[in-house]
Design a protein around this motif. Sequence first.
Motif, PDB file in Angstrom:
ATOM      1  N   VAL A  28      23.993  98.157  47.149  1.00  0.00           N
ATOM      2  CA  VAL A  28      23.801  99.203  45.980  1.00  0.00           C
ATOM      3  C   VAL A  28      24.383 100.426  46.858  1.00  0.00           C
ATOM      4  O   VAL A  28      24.854 101.348  46.046  1.00  0.00           O
ATOM      5  CB  VAL A  28      22.356  99.345  45.744  1.00  0.00           C
ATOM      6  N   ASP A  29      24.225 100.650  48.162  1.00  0.00           N
ATOM      7  CA  ASP A  29      24.629 101.944  48.528  1.00  0.00           C
ATOM      8  C   ASP A  29      26.088 102.253  48.417  1.00  0.00           C
ATOM      9  O   ASP A  29      26.558 103.206  49.174  1.00  0.00           O
ATOM     10  CB  ASP A  29      23.908 102.241  49.957  1.00  0.00           C
ATOM     11  N   HIS A  30      26.777 101.057  48.212  1.00  0.00           N
ATOM     12  CA  HIS A  30      28.294 101.156  48.221  1.00  0.00           C
ATOM     13  C   HIS A  30      28.772 101.095  46.774  1.00  0.00           C
ATOM     14  O   HIS A  30      29.957 101.232  46.775  1.00  0.00           O
ATOM     15  CB  HIS A  30      28.929 100.226  49.468  1.00  0.00           C
ATOM     16  N   THR A  31      28.176 100.739  45.951  1.00  0.00           N
ATOM     17  CA  THR A  31      28.655 100.433  44.554  1.00  0.00           C
ATOM     18  C   THR A  31      27.772 100.914  43.280  1.00  0.00           C
ATOM     19  O   THR A  31      28.319 100.847  42.353  1.00  0.00           O
ATOM     20  CB  THR A  31      28.715  98.871  44.373  1.00  0.00           C
ATOM     21  N   THR A  42      33.718  98.030  50.023  1.00  0.00           N
ATOM     22  CA  THR A  42      33.846  96.975  50.991  1.00  0.00           C
ATOM     23  C   THR A  42      32.504  95.856  51.110  1.00  0.00           C
ATOM     24  O   THR A  42      32.852  94.811  51.547  1.00  0.00           O
ATOM     25  CB  THR A  42      33.318  97.958  52.388  1.00  0.00           C
ATOM     26  N   HIS A  43      31.803  95.979  50.252  1.00  0.00           N
ATOM     27  CA  HIS A  43      30.837  94.957  49.597  1.00  0.00           C
ATOM     28  C   HIS A  43      30.094  95.402  48.371  1.00  0.00           C
ATOM     29  O   HIS A  43      30.152  96.648  48.208  1.00  0.00           O
ATOM     30  CB  HIS A  43      29.987  94.428  50.657  1.00  0.00           C
ATOM     31  N   PHE A  44      29.017  94.770  48.083  1.00  0.00           N
ATOM     32  CA  PHE A  44      28.293  94.989  46.863  1.00  0.00           C
ATOM     33  C   PHE A  44      27.095  95.639  46.963  1.00  0.00           C
ATOM     34  O   PHE A  44      26.366  95.694  46.105  1.00  0.00           O
ATOM     35  CB  PHE A  44      28.136  93.735  45.828  1.00  0.00           C
ATOM     36  N   GLY A  97      33.577  99.111  56.998  1.00  0.00           N
ATOM     37  CA  GLY A  97      32.486  98.696  56.032  1.00  0.00           C
ATOM     38  C   GLY A  97      31.335  98.520  56.967  1.00  0.00           C
ATOM     39  O   GLY A  97      31.275  98.736  58.192  1.00  0.00           O
ATOM     40  N   ASP A  98      30.361  97.854  56.139  1.00  0.00           N
ATOM     41  CA  ASP A  98      29.207  97.605  56.967  1.00  0.00           C
ATOM     42  C   ASP A  98      29.473  96.308  57.844  1.00  0.00           C
ATOM     43  O   ASP A  98      30.037  95.231  57.045  1.00  0.00           O
ATOM     44  CB  ASP A  98      27.795  97.318  56.130  1.00  0.00           C
ATOM     45  N   THR A  99      29.057  96.125  58.971  1.00  0.00           N
ATOM     46  CA  THR A  99      29.313  94.848  59.864  1.00  0.00           C
ATOM     47  C   THR A  99      28.453  94.900  61.059  1.00  0.00           C
ATOM     48  O   THR A  99      28.225  95.981  61.741  1.00  0.00           O
ATOM     49  CB  THR A  99      30.992  94.717  59.870  1.00  0.00           C
ATOM     50  N   THR A 118      29.990 106.520  61.222  1.00  0.00           N
ATOM     51  CA  THR A 118      29.401 106.828  60.013  1.00  0.00           C
ATOM     52  C   THR A 118      28.408 105.734  59.583  1.00  0.00           C
ATOM     53  O   THR A 118      28.003 105.021  60.534  1.00  0.00           O
ATOM     54  CB  THR A 118      30.533 106.975  58.897  1.00  0.00           C
ATOM     55  N   HIS A 119      27.967 105.739  58.166  1.00  0.00           N
ATOM     56  CA  HIS A 119      26.782 104.816  57.765  1.00  0.00           C
ATOM     57  C   HIS A 119      25.502 104.946  58.785  1.00  0.00           C
ATOM     58  O   HIS A 119      25.190 104.092  59.322  1.00  0.00           O
ATOM     59  CB  HIS A 119      27.288 103.565  57.875  1.00  0.00           C
ATOM     60  N   LEU A 120      24.999 106.457  59.001  1.00  0.00           N
ATOM     61  CA  LEU A 120      24.458 106.814  59.978  1.00  0.00           C
ATOM     62  C   LEU A 120      22.871 106.629  59.392  1.00  0.00           C
ATOM     63  O   LEU A 120      22.575 107.387  58.662  1.00  0.00           O
ATOM     64  CB  LEU A 120      24.440 108.318  60.514  1.00  0.00           C
TER      65      LEU A 120
HETATM   66 ZN   LIG Z   1      25.407 100.315  53.658  1.00  0.00          ZN
END
Ligand SMILES: [Zn+2]
Length: 243
Positions: A64-67, A60-62, A160-162, A213-215
């Motif tokens: 660190v917590d996602h990749t 969803t994006h780069f 994603g994060d937004t 989510t992403h709490l």
């Molecule tokens: Zn995030």
Amino acid sequence: MKLHILGTGTAIPRIERGSSAYLVTTKDVNVLVDVGPAVVRRLLERGGYEVDDVDVVVLTHFHVDHTADLSTFFFACNYGRVPRIKPLTVIGGKGLARFYRGLRAIYPWITPKSYKLTVKRLVNDSIKLFGLTITTVPVNHNPESIAVRLEEKRSITFSGDTGLSPNLVRICEKTDMLVAECAFPERKVKGHLNLASLDKIVQKAKPKRVLLTHLYPDWDDYPGVLHAPYLLAEDGMEIDLPG
Ligand SMILES: [Zn+2]
Ligand SMILES: [Zn+2]
């Protein structure tokens, strides 16, 4: 179609919530959405999935917590029990090729040895893989940030994060399941949603269910009660979308 919640957390290390990541399985394809810290191990813990079981990775994006575990993922494809043969497609937003080149520059050992890797930038576009339609739109977080809709007979959409985003409204319209970042119940933080801002999106787009989510730890002592269509996600949840 089945949704496996691998993690529901953020960059803050926590026992209860791993980094946000999800596995969607259909009878023909397994899609991993985001590969933050320890997600490769989480796949094993939540259903015994190995990297070879994953056909498509969506980033969803780069951040660190996602990749962070993407290199771990690639490395395991080369040096697992058996070298990977099955093709792999990695989908992401603007700058994906550059991001991948950067990883390879640091970790040359992740270059595929025995399988075909397709690195596919997908923005405001759709692709059909194994009977599953994957659509993405840019959202309001990082320049490369995307929301992703996976559709077969049923659909799951990941925000994603937004922060607030008209594109997110568009892509999650009447989706069966919106997996929505709702970083904070009440606090306003740029590039993220809270309950009030997410509700604006939900009122317009009318997703059937909304998984939060992403709490951040703000949620730990949230005294409120959530009502349908909202449900607070927990690590390890599995949700079936029959049909
Ligand atoms: Zn995030
Ligand atoms: Zn982020």
